[in-house]
Design a protein around this motif. Structure first.
Motif, PDB file in Angstrom:
ATOM      1  N   LEU A  33       0.822  -1.215   0.000  1.00  0.00           N
ATOM      2  CA  LEU A  33       0.000   0.000   0.000  1.00  0.00           C
ATOM      3  C   LEU A  33       0.856   1.265   0.000  1.00  0.00           C
ATOM      4  N   VAL A  34       1.943   1.253   0.755  1.00  0.00           N
ATOM      5  CA  VAL A  34       2.820   2.424   0.795  1.00  0.00           C
ATOM      6  C   VAL A  34       3.386   2.718  -0.592  1.00  0.00           C
ATOM      7  N   HIS A  35       3.620   1.691  -1.391  1.00  0.00           N
ATOM      8  CA  HIS A  35       4.158   1.896  -2.727  1.00  0.00           C
ATOM      9  C   HIS A  35       3.081   2.169  -3.777  1.00  0.00           C
ATOM     10  N   VAL A  36       1.853   1.724  -3.547  1.00  0.00           N
ATOM     11  CA  VAL A  36       0.784   1.865  -4.541  1.00  0.00           C
ATOM     12  C   VAL A  36       0.000   3.166  -4.370  1.00  0.00           C
ATOM     13  N   VAL A  37      -0.176   3.639  -3.152  1.00  0.00           N
ATOM     14  CA  VAL A  37      -0.998   4.825  -2.904  1.00  0.00           C
ATOM     15  C   VAL A  37      -0.515   6.048  -3.698  1.00  0.00           C
ATOM     16  N   GLU A 106       8.256  -1.169  -7.947  1.00  0.00           N
ATOM     17  CA  GLU A 106       9.227  -2.163  -7.499  1.00  0.00           C
ATOM     18  C   GLU A 106       8.887  -2.579  -6.079  1.00  0.00           C
ATOM     19  N   LEU A 107       8.713  -3.875  -5.885  1.00  0.00           N
ATOM     20  CA  LEU A 107       8.405  -4.380  -4.548  1.00  0.00           C
ATOM     21  C   LEU A 107       9.664  -4.843  -3.842  1.00  0.00           C
ATOM     22  N   LEU A 113       5.254  -4.816  -9.457  1.00  0.00           N
ATOM     23  CA  LEU A 113       3.806  -4.829  -9.576  1.00  0.00           C
ATOM     24  C   LEU A 113       3.455  -3.897 -10.729  1.00  0.00           C
ATOM     25  N   LEU A 114       2.757  -4.401 -11.739  1.00  0.00           N
ATOM     26  CA  LEU A 114       2.367  -3.597 -12.894  1.00  0.00           C
ATOM     27  C   LEU A 114       0.915  -3.178 -12.722  1.00  0.00           C
ATOM     28  N   ILE A 115       0.689  -1.873 -12.741  1.00  0.00           N
ATOM     29  CA  ILE A 115      -0.662  -1.327 -12.597  1.00  0.00           C
ATOM     30  C   ILE A 115      -0.994  -0.585 -13.875  1.00  0.00           C
ATOM     31  N   LYS A 116      -2.148  -0.892 -14.454  1.00  0.00           N
ATOM     32  CA  LYS A 116      -2.594  -0.219 -15.680  1.00  0.00           C
ATOM     33  C   LYS A 116      -3.726   0.738 -15.314  1.00  0.00           C
ATOM     34  N   TYR A 117      -3.544   1.981 -15.677  1.00  0.00           N
ATOM     35  CA  TYR A 117      -4.556   3.007 -15.412  1.00  0.00           C
ATOM     36  C   TYR A 117      -5.165   3.456 -16.736  1.00  0.00           C
TER      37      TYR A 117
END
Length: 122
Positions: A33-37, A106-107, A113-117
């Motif tokens: 969460l700290v990296h995704v937020v 980068e975890l 982790l690949l996030i597509k927006y």
């Protein structure tokens, strides 16, 4: 003397192993969460900027792109897109601005982790 047989009840509570397992799971979720937020925050900033630009009357596509770049300069959280990355169309005499991008987070070491927006103006 009569002895009563004791019935053994299963123990209740959390064992040390169980507690450590939960701590690892909660810690990993917190780490992710700290990296995704920040990427989610950036997405919402991009969405707000696109909505503002689409609401303003601009005569040309380059004008809309320049207006987005100006919004990007105001909101320093936007780093993944520029005005040239926007897809600008017109539907029913209304300007529609859409965008799509990917963010790699980068975890640990070689794990990402690949996030597509994806979004568009309202």
């Amino acid at each position: 003397m009569m002895h009563r047989a004791r019935t053994l009840r299963p123990s209740r509570g959390l064992t040390l192993i169980g507690l450590l397992s939960w701590a690892i799971v909660v810690g990993f979720v917190g780490y992710v969460l700290v990296h995704v937020v920040p990427t989610v925050t950036e997405f919402f900033a991009i969405q707000r900027a696109v909505d503002r630009v689409a609401a303003e009357p601009a005569p040309t596509v380059p004008g809309l792109r320049a207006a987005f770049d100006k919004q990007k300069g105001i909101d320093q959280t936007i780093t993944s897109l520029s005005g040239s990355d926007l897809d600008i169309t017109k539907q029913n005499d209304k300007v529609v601005i859409s965008f799509a991008y990917e963010k790699e987070v980068e975890l640990v070491g070689p794990v990402y982790l690949l996030i597509k927006y994806r979004g568009q103006s309202k």
